[in-house]
Design an enzyme around this catalytic site. Structure first.
Site, PDB file in Angstrom:
ATOM      1  N   ASP A  70       0.839  -1.195   0.000  1.00  0.00           N
ATOM      2  CA  ASP A  70       0.000   0.000   0.000  1.00  0.00           C
ATOM      3  C   ASP A  70       0.879   1.252   0.000  1.00  0.00           C
ATOM      4  OD1 ASP A  70      -2.859   0.835   0.445  1.00  0.00           O
ATOM      5  OD2 ASP A  70      -1.966   1.808   2.205  1.00  0.00           O
ATOM      6  N   GLU A  89      13.911 -14.796   0.021  1.00  0.00           N
ATOM      7  CA  GLU A  89      14.414 -15.935   0.800  1.00  0.00           C
ATOM      8  C   GLU A  89      13.660 -17.203   0.405  1.00  0.00           C
ATOM      9  OE1 GLU A  89      14.082 -14.691   4.888  1.00  0.00           O
ATOM     10  OE2 GLU A  89      15.749 -13.270   4.687  1.00  0.00           O
TER      11      GLU A  89
HETATM   12  C1  GLC Z   1      -4.203   3.050  -0.409  1.00  0.00           C
HETATM   13  C2  GLC Z   1      -5.438   2.180  -0.375  1.00  0.00           C
HETATM   14  C3  GLC Z   1      -6.600   3.018   0.046  1.00  0.00           C
HETATM   15  C4  GLC Z   1      -6.326   3.576   1.424  1.00  0.00           C
HETATM   16  C5  GLC Z   1      -5.005   4.334   1.452  1.00  0.00           C
HETATM   17  C6  GLC Z   1      -4.557   4.599   2.849  1.00  0.00           C
HETATM   18  O1  GLC Z   1      -4.289   4.021  -1.386  1.00  0.00           O
HETATM   19  O2  GLC Z   1      -5.616   1.584  -1.629  1.00  0.00           O
HETATM   20  O3  GLC Z   1      -7.797   2.286   0.054  1.00  0.00           O
HETATM   21  O4  GLC Z   1      -7.358   4.447   1.802  1.00  0.00           O
HETATM   22  O5  GLC Z   1      -3.976   3.579   0.864  1.00  0.00           O
HETATM   23  O6  GLC Z   1      -4.193   3.401   3.481  1.00  0.00           O
END
Ligand code: GLC
Length: 567
Positions: A233, A283
């Site tokens: 993310d 790994e």
């Molecule tokens: C990313 C995710 C989104 C979330 C953001 C904060 O963009 O895809 O859904 O709100 O990160 O974690």
């Protein structure tokens, strides 16, 4: 390793159910599955609810694995399944090492991995490592004291000054993507902490070696449980400038655009961090990762793409439905990524308007299914790994959510803050319609979010028995791609079509030569593609794809896309 490890080692989930993870059996493509295969994003809350509480769960996913193997996907990516207060619907994680009880138990996760592997399906987890929930034990410890072992695990700064009423002023001009300042005052510590997203999602300090160590331990824990890959993310935001300098101010249409984001993301030493992450993941063989590029351009995605690590760029997803825009996006990405870097292709995800709606609206086309079928041909025949978002294979559309049912936090903020623009992400997160009737085969309870208005007719059951449906089209195209070297791994070269509404490209491998031709217009188009040799149609958006005439002219119907093979 000193007190910093105490909390991180807390409940590293490895072996939670006490047995070794099952190896992947009968899977296609060996360790190169991430390049050759198709990845399917599941939003667990909305996929299948076994226990009837209205929220999808892991057992529900296990129940539907047969559907996914029939569809022909090679891996599932699960949006976050970790404990969370749910303010950013799971992207605010309070413990990265275990499963949120709303989705099931740790043993359910181990069973899901085993069952998926038994069917040759890999499992990819969504890792939210840029920030945590403010309920995470690390943050609780960090805000408790300026001295303790976790004091420096988040980005804390003193105020830049005090206003006339004695209120503290933020340390710099950084902004939250979810609106307002990126700095939140903490009464206890008498300091500000930084958050790119919600106030309740404090940003970790990745420049503290303890943070990196703890995160990598957590990653190892999931690998030991048999996880095959990770989606990272907002990964290019992990590192900030070491001195947390203010961003330069520039002209721009929105508050966010009025800054050059030089110091709050995309730092020059970030590729080394990804290298260290990859060496943990490597790994074990055959493990992939894909980074979500946060608020940056395809050029940046290229810099951060490495072996077995892809990056989502947004050039294709941002294009409106036109031959020009798609041609430009495909050409740009081919040029930037070149032969050495592999592409991650995506048209929809849990943050965007669903593409059946978005693309059809962008071209003012009423028949969203026709657009969805033609777009499927694009997604499944350009170079790179296709990522499908649950329900796109049914041509699901955005769902209008009444104001009093809005859950997405920035969408709620936008209702009250005229300076902040946002779309409602709930519209693309509605529950999967498996069949007709109450609960649509998704739940026996009250769904956490409303179904699409057309769920009684637009569902898996209905579309499975209709050979012309969007679902049947996806199934055919996926079968074709999986057995075709050129479509999976061949080179891509755009072709001349002589029509501004028709886009065509060659896919070529030593064993096969393919040609894909897409009519973006909501009207028939004749086209002659300059190509050596004769071609025969092997698939496309329609059940009976157009064949080139002896004069080489291809008569395409409205929104028809054809996949042809050279004799
Ligand atoms: C990313 C995710 C989104 C979330 C953001 C904060 O963009 O895809 O859904 O709100 O990160 O974690």
């Amino acid at each position: 390793m000193g007190p910093c490890r105490t909390l991180s080692a807390m409940t590293n989930g490895a072996g939670a159910s006490g047995h070794r993870p099952a190896p992947v059996s009968s899977a296609a493509f060996g360790d190169d599955w991430w390049r050759n295969g198709i990845i399917y994003q599941i939003y667990p809350r909305s996929f299948a609810d076994r226990d009837g509480d209205g929220t999808g769960d892991l057992q529900g996913i296990i129940d539907r694995l047969g559907y996914l193997t029939d569809l022909g996907v090679d891996a599932i990516w699960l949006s976050p399944i970790y404990p969370s207060p749910g303010l950013d619907v799971g992207y605010d994680v309070s413990d990265h090492t275990t499963v949120d009880p709303v989705f099931g138990k740790d043993a359910d996760f181990d069973r899901l991995v085993a069952e998926a592997h038994r069917r040759g399906v890999r499992v990819i987890l969504d890792l939210v490592m840029n920030h945590t929930s403010d309920q995470h034990a690390w943050f609780q410890a960090s805000r408790a004291s300026r001295e303790g072992p976790y004091a420096d695990w988040y980005l804390w700064l003193d105020p830049s000054g005090w206003d006339a009423d004695g209120r503290p002023l933020p340390p710099n001009n950084w902004l939250s993507w979810f609106g307002g300042s990126a700095w939140e005052w903490d009464e206890r510590r008498q300091q500000f902490y930084m958050h790119t997203f919600l106030v309740e999602q404090p940003e970790l300090n990745w420049r503290n070696p303890g943070v990196e160590q703890a995160q990598f331990d957590m990653v190892r824990g999931w690998l030991d449980r048999g996880v095959d890959g990770f989606r990272l993310d907002v990964f290019n935001a992990f590192l900030k400038h070491p001195e947390l300098l203010a961003n330069p101010e520039i002209e721009g249409a929105t508050l966010w655009a009025r800054q050059q984001h030089l110091y709050d993301r995309d730092q020059p030493d970030f590729p080394e961090l990804i290298g260290r992450f990859r060496s943990i993941v490597d790994e074990q063989p055959g493990r992939m990762s894909v980074g979500e590029l946060f608020a940056s351009e395809a050029e940046r995605a290229v810099l951060l793409t490495t072996e077995r690590h892809m990056v989502f760029d947004w050039a294709l997803l941002a294009a409106p439905w036109s031959a020009d825009a798609y041609g430009d996006a495909i050409w740009l990405r081919e040029k930037l990524f070149g032969d050495d870097r592999w592409l991650a292709n995506v048209l929809s995800n849990h943050d965007q308007s669903r593409h059946a709606t978005r693309l059809a609206e962008s071209a003012r086309i009423a028949d969203t299914d026709a657009v969805a079928r033609a777009a499927a041909v694009v997604l499944l025949t350009i170079r790179g790994t296709p990522f499908l978002y649950y329900g796109e294979e049914l041509g699901l559309r955005d769902v209008a959510i009444p104001v009093d049912e809005i859950i997405d936090p920035p969408a709620r903020r936008a209702l009250a803050d005229p300076d902040f623009e946002w779309w409602n992400r709930d519209q693309c997160r509605s529950p999967m319609p498996w069949g007709a009737g109450d609960g649509h085969g998704f739940t026996t309870g009250r769904p956490w979010l409303r179904f699409a208005g057309d769920a009684a007719t637009r569902n898996v059951e209905q579309q499975s028995s209709d050979p012309g449906s969007v679902l049947s089209t996806y199934r055919r195209l996926i079968t074709l791609r999986r057995s075709n070297d050129a479509l999976r791994s061949g080179t891509l070269r755009l072709a001349q079509t002589g029509s501004r509404d028709v886009l065509a490209w060659h896919r070529e491998a030593p064993t096969e030569r393919m040609l894909v031709v897409v009519n973006f217009a909501d009207a028939p188009r004749d086209t002659r593609v300059a190509a050596e040799g004769t071609y025969r149609a092997v698939g496309g958006s329609h059940l009976d794809p157009a064949e080139p005439g002896t004069d080489g002219v291809l008569q395409l119907r409205s929104l028809e896309a054809v996949v042809l093979r050279a004799d």
